[in-house]
Design an enzyme around this catalytic site. Structure first.
Site, PDB file in Angstrom:
ATOM      1  N   GLU A 124       0.818  -1.209   0.000  1.00 29.87           N
ATOM      2  CA  GLU A 124       0.000   0.000   0.000  1.00 29.87           C
ATOM      3  C   GLU A 124       0.855   1.263   0.000  1.00 29.87           C
ATOM      4  O   GLU A 124       1.922   1.300   0.612  1.00 29.87           O
ATOM      5  CB  GLU A 124      -0.918   0.001   1.217  1.00 29.87           C
ATOM      6  CG  GLU A 124      -2.006  -1.036   1.074  1.00 29.87           C
ATOM      7  CD  GLU A 124      -2.941  -1.125   2.274  1.00 29.87           C
ATOM      8  OE1 GLU A 124      -4.099  -1.507   2.074  1.00 29.87           O
ATOM      9  OE2 GLU A 124      -2.518  -0.804   3.388  1.00 29.87           O
ATOM     10  N   CYS A 137       3.412   8.636   1.028  1.00 28.09           N
ATOM     11  CA  CYS A 137       3.945   7.737   2.054  1.00 28.09           C
ATOM     12  C   CYS A 137       4.225   6.394   1.383  1.00 28.09           C
ATOM     13  O   CYS A 137       3.313   5.701   0.936  1.00 28.09           O
ATOM     14  CB  CYS A 137       2.903   7.599   3.165  1.00 28.09           C
ATOM     15  SG  CYS A 137       3.429   6.516   4.479  1.00 28.09           S
ATOM     16  N   CYS A 144       6.811  -6.653   7.732  1.00 28.65           N
ATOM     17  CA  CYS A 144       7.928  -6.098   8.511  1.00 28.65           C
ATOM     18  C   CYS A 144       8.441  -7.196   9.441  1.00 28.65           C
ATOM     19  O   CYS A 144       7.648  -7.974   9.969  1.00 28.65           O
ATOM     20  CB  CYS A 144       7.436  -4.898   9.329  1.00 28.65           C
ATOM     21  SG  CYS A 144       8.772  -3.980  10.121  1.00 28.65           S
ATOM     22  N   CYS A 382      -1.217   6.152   9.684  1.00 35.32           N
ATOM     23  CA  CYS A 382       0.019   5.512  10.149  1.00 35.32           C
ATOM     24  C   CYS A 382      -0.270   4.193  10.834  1.00 35.32           C
ATOM     25  O   CYS A 382      -1.136   4.121  11.698  1.00 35.32           O
ATOM     26  CB  CYS A 382       0.695   6.350  11.225  1.00 35.32           C
ATOM     27  SG  CYS A 382       1.275   7.905  10.701  1.00 35.32           S
TER      28      CYS A 382
END
Ligand code: SAH
Ligand code: SF4
Length: 411
Positions: A124, A137, A144, A382
């Site tokens: 994304e 962003c 991760c 975020c």
């Protein structure tokens, strides 16, 4: 030896399809000028004596004009364009989904082809328009390896690093969609800055830890800031890290972009829980690396990100400890209201408490903008990013909306 494949199994069929769809052609985007010259010469498409000139032409088409089809490169002969297309690709990734929030924030789900024997991956990218600037962003990894306890991406296992080409493709495709290349139109009704570039800033704050994919991120950011191409100023590019201490100095030295540190706590006990990489690189080492960041000055400050978690890190004592910790470091503090996601164990601090916290650090001399949550209605804020493969079930989405209404009076 014979190998038999069970073609009735979904997984086998998928991986087979993935391999058949794998791009056989070389990618040109994401190569340095030297690598580009090398690719043109070794493929036999361009004689060595012409390589420099062809590289210059291609660089302009790819990064100034933003073309994604060799056929559009008008000052290159038809025959050469055909040869290029036979050997190479400059195609954009597939856009699986584009969501537009009521506040103009856009979120794209991109699908990249498999690398080697892998599967296609999805990531994304988020665009946040504001007055006077448009920030993209960008993701650096699929998933991760780190497991920060308040981050949605951290619940997704690392699938793989993105390549330099894939990191740049996010920027190029976003600019396509926003009409942010010469002679392109911005879609009617799109919310973009009134003047200047639609994408004026980049933050490496999407999925993944950029300093665990250093080489690809470096290559991509050097191309994004190349003055004869995409030409984004390095001061408008910010790389955010959870604190991979050994790579911080190199980031300044070799990439030269602005640095953001996901701090979130002012003592090791709490930071070990919130940002577990702290167990490997504790606060004193992290702060030491920050003090040594190349080019650091009052005009080039480090941004410290601090997520506001109710009753966890949001007391006035914490604000005092924060000011003490940052003493002597040219710093900006970015307070991020916690963005909830289904299954998260935290709550966002009360607005009043966030303001008290902000006032304290303001009075201590730090600019401390509170980051307004953007694109919450499309889960673009975020720490809310996750791949399509792990998207929310309907029931989870409803639960999330309920949480947001309860916590913030907005959906
Ligand atoms: N991995 C890098 C960059 C991506 S995360 C890093 O950790 O710095 C971008 C920022 O969003 C980080 O500061 C991260 O701590 C913050 N973040 C993650 N989850 C969040 C959430 N649920 N709410 C608010 N901020 C979050
Ligand atoms: Fe990874 Fe950053 Fe999320 Fe931590 S905050 S899990 S480092 S993406």
């Amino acid at each position: 030896m014979t190998v038999s494949l069970d073609l009735t199994a979904d997984t086998t069929r998928d991986s087979l399809r993935a391999r058949i769809a794998a791009p056989a052609k070389g990618e040109l985007i994401g190569l340095t000028r030297e690598e580009l010259a090398e690719a043109l010469i070794t493929s036999g498409v361009v004689p060595e004596r012409q390589a420099k000139m062809r590289v210059q032409q291609l660089w302009h088409w790819l990064y100034v004009r933003g073309v994604s089809d060799f056929a559009d490169m008008f000052n290159i002969s038809k025959d050469l364009r055909a040869e290029l297309a036979k050997h190479f690709t400059i195609a954009r990734p597939e856009i699986v989904e584009e969501q537009i929030s009521s506040d103009g924030t856009r979120k794209w789900l991109f699908r990249f082809p498999p690398r080697g024997a892998g599967r296609p991956v999805e990531i994304e990218t988020v665009y946040i328009p504001e007055e006077g600037r448009g920030t993209l962003c960008i993701s650096s990894q699929v998933g991760c390896t780190l497991t920060c306890s308040f981050c949605h991406t951290g619940t997704q296992k690392l699938v793989r690093n993105l390549t330099a080409e894939e990191i740049l493709a996010q920027l190029l495709t976003a600019r396509d969609r926003l009409g942010d290349f010469p002679d392109r139109d911005t879609p009617a009704g799109a919310i973009v800055p009134a003047e200047g570039r639609k994408v004026s800033n980049i933050v490496m704050m999407g999925m993944g830890e950029p300093l665990y994919n250093f080489e690809a991120v470096k290559k991509a950011l050097l191309i994004a800031s190349d003055g004869d191409g995409l030409a984004l100023s390095k001061r408008r590019i910010t790389l955010s890290t959870s604190g991979v201490v050994p790579e911080i100095f190199r980031t300044g030295e070799e990439i030269g972009v602005m640095l953001a540190i996901s701090l979130h706590a002012t003592n090791d006990d709490l930071r070990d829980l919130l940002v577990p990489i702290n167990k490997k690189f504790p606060l004193n080492e992290l702060m030491d690396a920050c003090r040594k960041y190349p080019g650091l000055s009052n005009a080039r400050r480090i941004t410290f990100e601090y997520v506001m978690l109710k009753d966890i890190n949001d007391s006035l004592e914490d604000a005092k400890a924060l000011v003490k910790l940052l003493k002597g470091v040219p710093a900006k503090i970015n307070l991020i209201p916690f963005n909830p996601w289904p299954g998260s164990n935290y709550q966002c601090s009360d607005w009043e408490q966030i303001e008290k916290f902000a006032d304290y650090i303001n009075q201590a001399g730090y600019a401390s903008p509170i980051r307004t949550p953007r694109g919450r209605d499309i889960l673009a804020a975020c720490g809310q990013l996750k791949s399509e493969s792990e998207r929310l079930k309907k029931s989870e989405r409803l639960a999330l909306e309920a949480m947001m209404i309860a916590g913030h009076g907005e959906a």
